[in-house]
Design a protein around this motif. Structure first.
Motif, mmCIF file in Angstrom:
data_model
loop_
_atom_site.group_PDB
_atom_site.id
_atom_site.type_symbol
_atom_site.label_atom_id
_atom_site.label_comp_id
_atom_site.label_asym_id
_atom_site.label_seq_id
_atom_site.Cartn_x
_atom_site.Cartn_y
_atom_site.Cartn_z
ATOM 1 N N PHE A 1 -26.390 37.826 11.360
ATOM 2 C CA PHE A 1 -27.093 39.123 10.680
ATOM 3 C C PHE A 1 -26.157 39.319 9.425
ATOM 4 O O PHE A 1 -25.199 38.973 9.332
ATOM 5 N N GLN A 2 -26.704 40.274 8.571
ATOM 6 C CA GLN A 2 -26.002 40.911 7.478
ATOM 7 C C GLN A 2 -25.702 42.151 7.926
ATOM 8 O O GLN A 2 -26.681 42.975 7.730
ATOM 9 N N PRO A 3 -24.432 42.608 8.069
ATOM 10 C CA PRO A 3 -24.037 43.824 8.404
ATOM 11 C C PRO A 3 -24.084 44.900 7.189
ATOM 12 O O PRO A 3 -23.574 44.363 6.325
ATOM 13 N N ILE A 4 -24.263 45.970 7.207
ATOM 14 C CA ILE A 4 -23.864 46.945 6.321
ATOM 15 C C ILE A 4 -23.452 48.157 6.667
ATOM 16 O O ILE A 4 -23.694 48.731 7.761
ATOM 17 N N LYS B 1 -19.366 41.656 21.925
ATOM 18 C CA LYS B 1 -20.358 40.619 22.414
ATOM 19 C C LYS B 1 -21.597 41.398 23.221
ATOM 20 O O LYS B 1 -22.775 40.840 22.800
ATOM 21 N N GLU B 2 -21.320 42.357 24.004
ATOM 22 C CA GLU B 2 -22.326 42.975 24.478
ATOM 23 C C GLU B 2 -23.235 43.787 23.431
ATOM 24 O O GLU B 2 -24.420 43.748 23.751
ATOM 25 N N LEU B 3 -22.493 44.465 22.632
ATOM 26 C CA LEU B 3 -23.381 45.175 21.680
ATOM 27 C C LEU B 3 -24.455 44.095 20.735
ATOM 28 O O LEU B 3 -25.359 44.297 20.555
ATOM 29 N N THR B 4 -23.822 42.804 20.505
ATOM 30 C CA THR B 4 -24.641 41.978 19.677
ATOM 31 C C THR B 4 -25.740 41.495 20.552
ATOM 32 O O THR B 4 -26.871 41.115 20.039
ATOM 33 N N LYS C 1 -15.462 47.480 11.246
ATOM 34 C CA LYS C 1 -15.222 46.211 10.697
ATOM 35 C C LYS C 1 -15.319 45.091 11.950
ATOM 36 O O LYS C 1 -15.672 43.881 11.704
ATOM 37 N N LEU C 2 -14.915 45.695 13.113
ATOM 38 C CA LEU C 2 -15.103 44.556 14.325
ATOM 39 C C LEU C 2 -16.396 44.445 14.585
ATOM 40 O O LEU C 2 -16.877 43.360 14.909
ATOM 41 N N VAL C 3 -17.284 45.201 14.616
ATOM 42 C CA VAL C 3 -18.948 45.305 14.741
ATOM 43 C C VAL C 3 -19.535 44.171 13.754
ATOM 44 O O VAL C 3 -20.126 43.434 14.188
#
Length: 294
Positions: A94-97, A177-180, A83-85
Protein backbone atom coordinates in the motif's frame (compact mmCIF):
# COMPACT_ATOMS: atom_id res chain seq x y z
CA UNK A 1 22.13 -3.82 -10.92
CA UNK A 2 20.93 -7.12 -12.37
CA UNK A 3 24.54 -8.30 -12.71
CA UNK A 4 25.22 -7.52 -9.04
CA UNK A 5 22.08 -9.36 -8.02
CA UNK A 6 22.97 -12.48 -9.99
CA UNK A 7 25.24 -13.79 -7.22
CA UNK A 8 22.67 -13.51 -4.44
CA UNK A 9 21.21 -16.54 -2.75
CA UNK A 10 17.44 -17.15 -3.02
CA UNK A 11 16.98 -15.85 0.55
CA UNK A 12 19.03 -12.72 -0.22
CA UNK A 13 17.00 -12.19 -3.40
CA UNK A 14 13.79 -12.51 -1.43
CA UNK A 15 14.97 -10.02 1.19
CA UNK A 16 16.05 -7.58 -1.51
CA UNK A 17 12.67 -7.82 -3.22
CA UNK A 18 10.81 -7.26 0.05
CA UNK A 19 12.98 -4.22 0.78
CA UNK A 20 12.14 -2.92 -2.68
CA UNK A 21 8.43 -3.35 -1.99
CA UNK A 22 8.78 -1.23 1.15
CA UNK A 23 9.89 1.76 -0.96
CA UNK A 24 6.88 3.67 -2.36
CA UNK A 25 6.77 4.82 -5.94
CA UNK A 26 7.23 8.51 -6.64
CA UNK A 27 4.01 10.50 -6.51
CA UNK A 28 2.59 11.67 -9.76
CA UNK A 29 1.79 8.36 -11.40
CA UNK A 30 3.74 6.31 -13.86
CA UNK A 31 5.80 3.21 -13.25
CA UNK A 32 9.33 3.55 -11.88
CA UNK A 33 11.65 1.95 -14.50
CA UNK A 34 14.19 0.79 -11.88
CA UNK A 35 11.38 -0.78 -9.90
CA UNK A 36 10.14 -2.62 -12.99
CA UNK A 37 13.68 -3.75 -13.90
CA UNK A 38 14.24 -5.28 -10.48
CA UNK A 39 10.78 -6.80 -10.46
CA UNK A 40 11.39 -8.32 -13.88
CA UNK A 41 14.65 -9.83 -12.67
CA UNK A 42 12.95 -11.23 -9.57
CA UNK A 43 9.99 -12.43 -11.62
CA UNK A 44 12.07 -14.40 -14.11
CA UNK A 45 14.90 -15.73 -11.91
CA UNK A 46 13.35 -16.45 -8.56
CA UNK A 47 9.60 -17.00 -8.60
CA UNK A 48 8.32 -20.49 -9.41
CA UNK A 49 5.14 -18.99 -10.88
CA UNK A 50 6.14 -15.68 -12.46
CA UNK A 51 3.61 -12.89 -12.12
CA UNK A 52 1.82 -11.66 -14.06
CA UNK A 53 2.05 -14.69 -16.33
CA UNK A 54 5.19 -13.58 -18.17
CA UNK A 55 3.56 -10.89 -20.29
CA UNK A 56 6.52 -8.53 -20.29
CA UNK A 57 7.25 -5.07 -18.97
CA UNK A 58 3.87 -3.59 -19.86
CA UNK A 59 2.01 -6.21 -17.82
CA UNK A 60 4.49 -5.87 -14.97
CA UNK A 61 4.01 -2.12 -14.96
CA UNK A 62 0.22 -2.43 -14.93
CA UNK A 63 0.46 -5.09 -12.25
CA UNK A 64 2.57 -2.97 -9.92
CA UNK A 65 0.55 0.17 -10.53
CA UNK A 66 -2.53 -1.78 -9.46
CA UNK A 67 -0.86 -3.13 -6.33
CA UNK A 68 0.60 0.24 -5.35
CA UNK A 69 -2.42 2.34 -6.28
CA UNK A 70 -4.31 1.93 -3.00
CA UNK A 71 -3.54 4.90 -0.78
CA UNK A 72 -4.20 4.49 2.94
CA UNK A 73 -4.52 7.64 5.06
CA UNK A 74 -3.14 7.19 8.58
CA UNK A 75 -4.42 9.85 11.00
CA UNK A 76 -2.65 9.74 14.37
CA UNK A 77 -0.85 12.34 16.49
CA UNK A 78 1.72 9.81 17.79
CA UNK A 79 4.65 9.98 15.30
CA UNK A 80 6.22 6.66 16.30
CA UNK A 81 2.95 4.76 15.99
CA UNK A 82 2.15 6.45 12.69
CA UNK A 83 5.57 5.48 11.28
CA UNK A 84 5.17 1.89 12.45
CA UNK A 85 1.74 1.55 10.81
CA UNK A 86 3.03 3.16 7.60
CA UNK A 87 5.98 0.76 7.51
CA UNK A 88 3.75 -2.31 7.72
CA UNK A 89 1.34 -0.93 5.13
CA UNK A 90 4.22 -0.37 2.69
CA UNK A 91 5.39 -3.94 3.24
CA UNK A 92 1.94 -5.09 2.09
CA UNK A 93 2.12 -2.98 -1.08
CA UNK A 94 0.00 0.00 0.00
CA UNK A 95 0.91 3.69 -0.23
CA UNK A 96 0.50 5.16 3.26
CA UNK A 97 -0.07 8.88 3.75
CA UNK A 98 0.39 10.11 7.32
CA UNK A 99 -1.12 13.19 8.96
CA UNK A 100 -1.34 14.11 12.64
CA UNK A 101 -4.73 15.77 13.06
CA UNK A 102 -8.30 15.83 11.79
CA UNK A 103 -8.04 19.10 9.87
CA UNK A 104 -5.07 17.85 7.86
CA UNK A 105 -6.90 14.56 7.23
CA UNK A 106 -9.91 16.35 5.71
CA UNK A 107 -7.63 18.53 3.57
CA UNK A 108 -5.66 15.50 2.34
CA UNK A 109 -8.83 13.62 1.40
CA UNK A 110 -10.09 16.67 -0.48
CA UNK A 111 -6.75 16.94 -2.30
CA UNK A 112 -6.51 13.34 -3.46
CA UNK A 113 -8.67 10.20 -3.25
CA UNK A 114 -7.68 7.50 -0.76
CA UNK A 115 -8.86 3.90 -0.52
CA UNK A 116 -9.19 3.73 3.26
CA UNK A 117 -8.68 5.82 6.41
CA UNK A 118 -7.10 4.62 9.67
CA UNK A 119 -8.36 7.17 12.18
CA UNK A 120 -7.28 7.64 15.78
CA UNK A 121 -10.10 8.82 18.04
CA UNK A 122 -8.02 10.70 20.64
CA UNK A 123 -6.43 13.65 18.86
CA UNK A 124 -6.07 17.35 19.70
CA UNK A 125 -8.53 19.69 18.05
CA UNK A 126 -11.03 17.84 15.90
CA UNK A 127 -11.04 14.28 17.22
CA UNK A 128 -11.54 11.09 15.24
CA UNK A 129 -15.27 10.83 15.96
CA UNK A 130 -15.86 14.34 14.60
CA UNK A 131 -13.82 13.57 11.50
CA UNK A 132 -15.74 10.31 10.99
CA UNK A 133 -19.05 12.14 11.26
CA UNK A 134 -17.95 14.78 8.74
CA UNK A 135 -16.73 12.16 6.26
CA UNK A 136 -20.02 10.26 6.48
CA UNK A 137 -22.03 13.44 5.95
CA UNK A 138 -20.33 14.17 2.62
CA UNK A 139 -21.57 12.25 -0.43
CA UNK A 140 -18.09 11.88 -1.91
CA UNK A 141 -16.74 10.20 1.25
CA UNK A 142 -19.90 8.61 2.69
CA UNK A 143 -18.78 5.11 1.71
CA UNK A 144 -15.05 5.61 2.33
CA UNK A 145 -13.81 2.69 4.50
CA UNK A 146 -12.82 3.85 8.00
CA UNK A 147 -10.99 1.91 10.73
CA UNK A 148 -10.92 3.57 14.15
CA UNK A 149 -8.03 3.28 16.60
CA UNK A 150 -9.50 3.30 20.12
CA UNK A 151 -8.22 3.29 23.69
CA UNK A 152 -8.37 -0.05 25.49
CA UNK A 153 -11.23 0.66 27.91
CA UNK A 154 -13.28 3.21 25.96
CA UNK A 155 -16.20 1.03 24.89
CA UNK A 156 -18.42 4.10 24.46
CA UNK A 157 -16.06 5.47 21.80
CA UNK A 158 -16.31 2.18 19.88
CA UNK A 159 -20.10 2.22 20.00
CA UNK A 160 -20.36 5.87 18.98
CA UNK A 161 -17.81 5.40 16.22
CA UNK A 162 -19.65 2.43 14.73
CA UNK A 163 -22.96 4.26 14.97
CA UNK A 164 -21.44 7.24 13.16
CA UNK A 165 -20.48 4.93 10.30
CA UNK A 166 -17.00 3.56 11.02
CA UNK A 167 -16.51 0.13 9.44
CA UNK A 168 -14.19 -1.41 12.01
CA UNK A 169 -12.05 -0.59 15.03
CA UNK A 170 -8.75 -1.76 16.51
CA UNK A 171 -7.97 -1.35 20.21
CA UNK A 172 -4.62 0.06 21.34
CA UNK A 173 -2.12 -1.43 21.88
CA UNK A 174 -2.50 -3.48 18.71
CA UNK A 175 -0.47 -5.69 16.42
CA UNK A 176 0.47 -3.93 13.16
CA UNK A 177 -0.03 -7.25 11.39
CA UNK A 178 -3.58 -7.47 12.69
CA UNK A 179 -4.26 -3.91 11.53
CA UNK A 180 -2.97 -4.58 8.00
CA UNK A 181 -5.01 -7.80 7.89
CA UNK A 182 -8.13 -5.81 8.80
CA UNK A 183 -7.28 -3.23 6.12
CA UNK A 184 -7.07 -5.92 3.45
CA UNK A 185 -10.23 -7.66 4.65
CA UNK A 186 -12.21 -4.40 4.64
CA UNK A 187 -11.01 -3.48 1.15
CA UNK A 188 -12.06 -6.91 -0.11
CA UNK A 189 -15.54 -6.41 1.37
CA UNK A 190 -15.81 -3.01 -0.29
CA UNK A 191 -14.84 -4.46 -3.67
CA UNK A 192 -17.57 -7.08 -3.40
CA UNK A 193 -20.11 -4.44 -2.34
CA UNK A 194 -19.28 -2.20 -5.34
CA UNK A 195 -20.05 -5.04 -7.78
CA UNK A 196 -23.34 -6.05 -6.13
CA UNK A 197 -26.51 -5.92 -8.25
CA UNK A 198 -28.81 -7.67 -5.75
CA UNK A 199 -29.36 -7.05 -2.07
CA UNK A 200 -31.12 -9.32 0.40
CA UNK A 201 -32.33 -8.42 3.88
CA UNK A 202 -34.67 -10.38 6.17
CA UNK A 203 -36.83 -11.79 3.41
CA UNK A 204 -36.57 -8.61 1.32
CA UNK A 205 -34.71 -8.60 -1.99
CA UNK A 206 -33.79 -5.67 -4.22
CA UNK A 207 -32.66 -6.33 -7.80
CA UNK A 208 -30.96 -3.38 -9.48
CA UNK A 209 -30.97 -4.84 -12.98
CA UNK A 210 -34.71 -5.58 -12.86
CA UNK A 211 -35.49 -2.51 -10.75
CA UNK A 212 -37.59 -4.80 -8.60
CA UNK A 213 -38.26 -5.20 -4.88
CA UNK A 214 -39.80 -8.34 -3.38
CA UNK A 215 -40.77 -9.31 0.15
CA UNK A 216 -41.28 -13.04 0.77
CA UNK A 217 -41.41 -13.48 -3.02
CA UNK A 218 -44.14 -10.89 -3.56
CA UNK A 219 -43.43 -7.74 -5.57
CA UNK A 220 -43.67 -4.39 -3.80
CA UNK A 221 -44.46 -1.29 -5.87
CA UNK A 222 -42.09 1.56 -5.05
CA UNK A 223 -41.57 4.95 -6.65
CA UNK A 224 -38.17 5.70 -8.19
CA UNK A 225 -37.08 7.73 -5.15
CA UNK A 226 -38.31 5.13 -2.68
CA UNK A 227 -36.37 2.48 -4.59
CA UNK A 228 -33.20 4.62 -4.61
CA UNK A 229 -33.57 5.39 -0.91
CA UNK A 230 -33.97 1.71 -0.05
CA UNK A 231 -30.95 0.84 -2.20
CA UNK A 232 -28.82 3.40 -0.34
CA UNK A 233 -29.90 1.98 3.03
CA UNK A 234 -29.17 -1.59 1.93
CA UNK A 235 -25.74 -0.58 0.66
CA UNK A 236 -24.87 0.85 4.06
CA UNK A 237 -26.36 -1.59 6.57
CA UNK A 238 -25.40 -0.67 10.11
CA UNK A 239 -24.22 2.82 9.16
CA UNK A 240 -25.84 6.09 10.11
CA UNK A 241 -26.76 8.07 6.98
CA UNK A 242 -27.48 11.72 7.56
CA UNK A 243 -30.54 13.37 6.07
CA UNK A 244 -28.30 15.73 4.08
CA UNK A 245 -26.37 12.82 2.61
CA UNK A 246 -29.56 10.99 1.61
CA UNK A 247 -31.05 14.15 0.14
CA UNK A 248 -27.93 14.81 -1.96
CA UNK A 249 -27.37 11.24 -3.16
CA UNK A 250 -31.00 10.27 -3.83
CA UNK A 251 -32.53 13.58 -4.93
CA UNK A 252 -29.38 15.33 -6.20
CA UNK A 253 -27.48 18.50 -5.37
CA UNK A 254 -29.80 20.68 -7.42
CA UNK A 255 -32.87 19.64 -5.41
CA UNK A 256 -34.29 22.62 -3.52
CA UNK A 257 -36.46 20.71 -1.04
CA UNK A 258 -35.71 20.25 2.66
CA UNK A 259 -34.58 17.20 4.60
CA UNK A 260 -38.23 16.72 5.55
CA UNK A 261 -38.52 15.06 2.14
CA UNK A 262 -36.30 12.25 3.41
CA UNK A 263 -38.48 11.76 6.49
CA UNK A 264 -41.61 11.47 4.34
CA UNK A 265 -40.07 8.84 2.06
CA UNK A 266 -38.72 6.83 4.99
CA UNK A 267 -42.23 6.80 6.46
CA UNK A 268 -43.60 5.53 3.14
CA UNK A 269 -41.01 2.74 3.02
CA UNK A 270 -41.99 1.68 6.53
CA UNK A 271 -45.66 1.65 5.54
CA UNK A 272 -45.18 -0.27 2.30
CA UNK A 273 -42.70 -2.78 3.76
CA UNK A 274 -43.69 -3.50 7.39
CA UNK A 275 -40.42 -5.25 8.26
CA UNK A 276 -38.68 -1.88 7.72
CA UNK A 277 -40.81 -0.29 10.46
CA UNK A 278 -38.32 -1.53 13.04
CA UNK A 279 -35.38 -2.25 10.72
CA UNK A 280 -34.92 1.43 9.78
CA UNK A 281 -33.88 3.19 12.96
CA UNK A 282 -34.18 6.94 13.42
CA UNK A 283 -30.97 8.41 14.84
CA UNK A 284 -31.95 11.66 16.60
CA UNK A 285 -30.53 14.85 15.05
CA UNK A 286 -28.60 12.82 12.46
CA UNK A 287 -30.62 10.62 10.13
CA UNK A 288 -31.40 6.94 9.64
CA UNK A 289 -29.74 3.56 9.93
CA UNK A 290 -30.76 0.14 8.59
CA UNK A 291 -29.88 -2.18 11.47
CA UNK A 292 -27.62 -5.14 10.80
CA UNK A 293 -29.27 -8.51 10.38
CA UNK A 294 -29.23 -10.64 13.52
Amino acid sequence: MVALAAGLSPLEKDNAFRALLSTPLERGGGCDPVFVLLLLWYNTTHLKNPTPKGRGLRSLCVFMETVMSQKILVVDDEPDLSKLVAHHLRREGFQPISVSNGADALREIARQPVSLVILDIMMPGEDGLQVCKRLRSRPETASLPIILLTAKDEESDKVIGLELGADDYVTKPFSPKELTARVKALLRRMERKETATRYAYRGLSLDLTRHEVKVAGEKVALTAKEFALLERLLQNKGKVLTRDYLLNTVWGYDYFGTTRTVDVHVRRLREKIPLLATAIETVPSLGYKLVDEE
